[in-house]
Structures are given as C-alpha cells and as structure tokens.
Design an enzyme around this catalytic site. Structure first.
Site, PDB file in Angstrom:
ATOM      1  N   ASP A 147       0.835  -1.202   0.000  1.00  0.00           N
ATOM      2  CA  ASP A 147       0.000   0.000   0.000  1.00  0.00           C
ATOM      3  C   ASP A 147       0.875   1.260   0.000  1.00  0.00           C
ATOM      4  O   ASP A 147       0.358   2.376  -0.034  1.00  0.00           O
ATOM      5  CB  ASP A 147      -1.029  -0.005   1.139  1.00  0.00           C
ATOM      6  N   SER A 148       2.205   1.073  -0.031  1.00  0.00           N
ATOM      7  CA  SER A 148       3.104   2.195  -0.325  1.00  0.00           C
ATOM      8  C   SER A 148       2.755   2.772  -1.697  1.00  0.00           C
ATOM      9  O   SER A 148       3.151   3.896  -2.035  1.00  0.00           O
ATOM     10  CB  SER A 148       4.573   1.737  -0.297  1.00  0.00           C
ATOM     11  N   ASP A 198      -1.050  -6.143  -0.287  1.00  0.00           N
ATOM     12  CA  ASP A 198      -1.360  -5.519   0.994  1.00  0.00           C
ATOM     13  C   ASP A 198      -2.862  -5.355   1.136  1.00  0.00           C
ATOM     14  O   ASP A 198      -3.540  -4.950   0.182  1.00  0.00           O
ATOM     15  CB  ASP A 198      -0.723  -4.114   1.055  1.00  0.00           C
ATOM     16  N   GLU A 234      -1.281  -5.569   8.726  1.00  0.00           N
ATOM     17  CA  GLU A 234      -0.469  -5.026   9.809  1.00  0.00           C
ATOM     18  C   GLU A 234      -1.068  -5.385  11.166  1.00  0.00           C
ATOM     19  O   GLU A 234      -2.295  -5.404  11.322  1.00  0.00           O
ATOM     20  CB  GLU A 234      -0.378  -3.494   9.657  1.00  0.00           C
ATOM     21  N   GLU A 279       9.417  -4.055  10.081  1.00  0.00           N
ATOM     22  CA  GLU A 279       9.777  -2.749   9.506  1.00  0.00           C
ATOM     23  C   GLU A 279      10.330  -1.824  10.589  1.00  0.00           C
ATOM     24  O   GLU A 279       9.691  -1.620  11.638  1.00  0.00           O
ATOM     25  CB  GLU A 279       8.551  -2.115   8.847  1.00  0.00           C
TER      26      GLU A 279
HETATM   27  O1  KIV Z   1       3.558  -1.087   1.479  1.00  0.00           O
HETATM   28  C1  KIV Z   1       4.730  -1.482   1.479  1.00  0.00           C
HETATM   29  O2  KIV Z   1       5.506  -1.222   0.568  1.00  0.00           O
HETATM   30  C2  KIV Z   1       5.176  -2.247   2.636  1.00  0.00           C
HETATM   31  C3  KIV Z   1       6.628  -2.507   2.754  1.00  0.00           C
HETATM   32  C4  KIV Z   1       7.298  -1.276   3.212  1.00  0.00           C
HETATM   33  C5  KIV Z   1       6.914  -3.656   3.627  1.00  0.00           C
HETATM   34  O3  KIV Z   1       4.374  -2.621   3.442  1.00  0.00           O
END
Ligand code: KIV
Length: 295
Positions: A51-52, A90, A122, A189
């Site tokens: 979700d980045s 995610d 998470e 993380e």
């Molecule tokens: O969303 C993402 O890219 C992540 C990574 C930083 C592990 O959760």
C-alpha cells in the site's frame, strides 16, 4: 537447487524451505506491469503490491487513502505480468479492521479477482484471531510488525519501533502470535537489528526485514526507493539507479526533438501510396467536413 536458481513458481512452501536452508528471501514492491516485469527479470523471489502504492505512485502523503479497488487494480496488473515470484497484496487501511467477515471477503477478492497468492496485513496479537480465520479459509497471510504505517496517527510519525525492552518483548509476543495463527512470514519494519535477529531466531516462519538489519531471513524494499523514483532515499534503502534524473534527461531530449523538428523522423512515419493521396485530394471537400457549406 534453491528457489533462486529455479524457474519454478515461488510459493509459501518455498518460503519455508528457504528459511530452513538459509537462502535469503528477496522481495521488492511493484505496482504495475513494467515494475513487475523488472522485478521478475532481476530475480526477485516475491513481489509485494504494497500500500506504499499510495505514496510512491498515487501521490498521497500516507498509505491511509489507498482503497481496496486501488489494490485490486494494481495487484491484477502485477499478477498477470509475472510467472515465478510469489505475489502478495497488501490489505489497505479499513479493509480488515471493521469486521472479520468483511476482512475475509476483501482478502478473497485480492486472491480470486486480482490473482494474489496471499495477503499482508499489519498488527500482532490483536489481529491473530483474524489471521487464523483467513488461513482456515485458504488465504495465505503475511504479518507486518514494527513500524506499521497504517497506524501512523497512533504512533505520531514514522520512527524506529521496539527500541525499548518492553516494546521489544511485545514485538516477540506479536510475532509468535502471528506464527501460531498460521501466518507464513512476517515483515519487520524499522526495528533494531538486534531485536529483529532475536525475532528471527524465535520464529519457524521467515522474517522479511525493511530497516531491520541483516539478521532477517529476507529483505523487502520499495521499488521506487531502489531505482531513485521516490524523490528521496530513506536511510534503510539504497539507491541503485538515479532513474528520475535519467528519465528526465530522456524526456527532455524528446521535448527538444519535437520542438526542433527532428522527431518524428522519416523512420517513425508510415506512408500512403500516391494513388491514395490523389483519390483523397479529389474527394475534398468531404461532406460534413470543415470546409463544407453551412459550417
Ligand atoms: O507497502 C509497502 O511497501 C510495505 C513494505 C514497506 C513492507 O508494506
């Protein structure tokens, strides 16, 4: 033969094997067909459609505005592009917090509609019952501990977690709870390397670190940080390419070529025969065309 040298699809069973054999698991994010193609060609074992996405692709300040529809679209683009890496999606903020039924239904969509091989969410002990339910429903789940960006408003920022003993003990308990619930791996993380190494020793499932030192079973990084497309390089990442500069130079050359008349060139054009051109010119003005009477 290990997962790195093979061409066989990586599965959650491969992750378990790699933990046993000590082969580092390499994971990178990707969000679309080109980034997925590059990640696979580079030999990544797993792709996280993180979700980045919200920050590095969609221009949001946090991951919070990312929707399930965003994740479905981007996960599908990645899943239909690659053949070997394990594709993990995610679960975005709000897609698993409201109710376990909604959470399972949303995770099912990420697998059934978008083609993910598993989901990541998470949280620790408080999500363990949900993880157990998802795994029982046939959904592979990756946990995510330490800095959990969806809780940025609870933490008040993006800082290293578990620096104090009490929080580090809690982190180990969270990791063990996720493992007991059936998670197949856990992302750690921004936690101190020593703490991540202890968690890694305590767990039978692999840990995948990001800013968690070299003692994890694998590493994950954000694609745009690695290639220099996210505007800045976080301390936990390494920039292997200055893609933003290179791409800007390439596009500037295009802009200049168009303005100077050197693009498109002869080799970029296709041509009609003289007969077709003559016929077209004879047919002018074409009824309804700009020069037609009444316009
Ligand atoms: O969303 C993402 O890219 C992540 C990574 C930083 C592990 O959760």
């Amino acid at each position: 033969m290990n997962a790195r040298s093979g061409s066989e699809r990586v599965t959650v069973a491969t992750f378990a094997e790699m933990k046993r054999s000590g082969d580092p698991i390499v994971m990178v994010t990707a969000y679309d067909a080109p980034s997925a193609r590059v990640a696979e060609a580079a030999g990544a074992d797993a792709i996280l459609v993180g979700d980045s996405l919200g920050m590095v692709v969609l221009g949001h300040p946090t991951t919070l505005p990312v929707t399930l529809e965003d994740m479905l679209r981007h996960t599908a683009a990645v899943a239909r592009t690659v053949t070997r890496p394990l594709v993990i999606a995610d679960m975005p903020f709000g897609s698993y917090q409201a109710s376990p039924d909604d959470a399972v239904a949303n995770a099912v969509r990420l697998l059934a509609e978008a083609g993910a091989a598993g989901v990541k969410l998470e949280g620790g002990r408080h999500v363990a019952p949900l993880v157990e339910r998802m795994v029982a429903a046939g959904i592979p789940v990756m946990g995510h501990l330490g800095l959990t960006p969806q809780s940025v408003n609870v933490f008040g920022g993006y800082r290293v977690r578990a620096k104090e003993a009490a929080e580090a003990i809690g982190l180990v308990e969270d990791a063990l709870a996720l493992e007991a619930a059936g998670a197949f791996a856990v992302v750690l993380e921004l936690v101190p390397a020593e703490v991540a190494a202890i968690v890694t020793e305590e767990l039978e499932i692999p840990t995948i670190g990001i800013g968690a030192g070299a003692g994890c079973d694998g590493q994950v990084q954000v694609f745009h940080d690695l290639v220099g497309l996210s505007g800045f390089t976080p301390r936990h990442a390494k920039r292997y390419l200055d893609a933003e500069r290179l791409m800007t130079e390439a596009l500037s050359a295009y802009v200049n070529d168009v303005r100077s008349g050197s693009f498109p060139a002869e080799e970029n054009a296709s041509h009609a025969s003289e007969d077709v051109v003559a016929e077209l010119e004879t047919a002018l003005p074409i009824a309804g065309g700009r020069d037609d009477e009444g316009m």
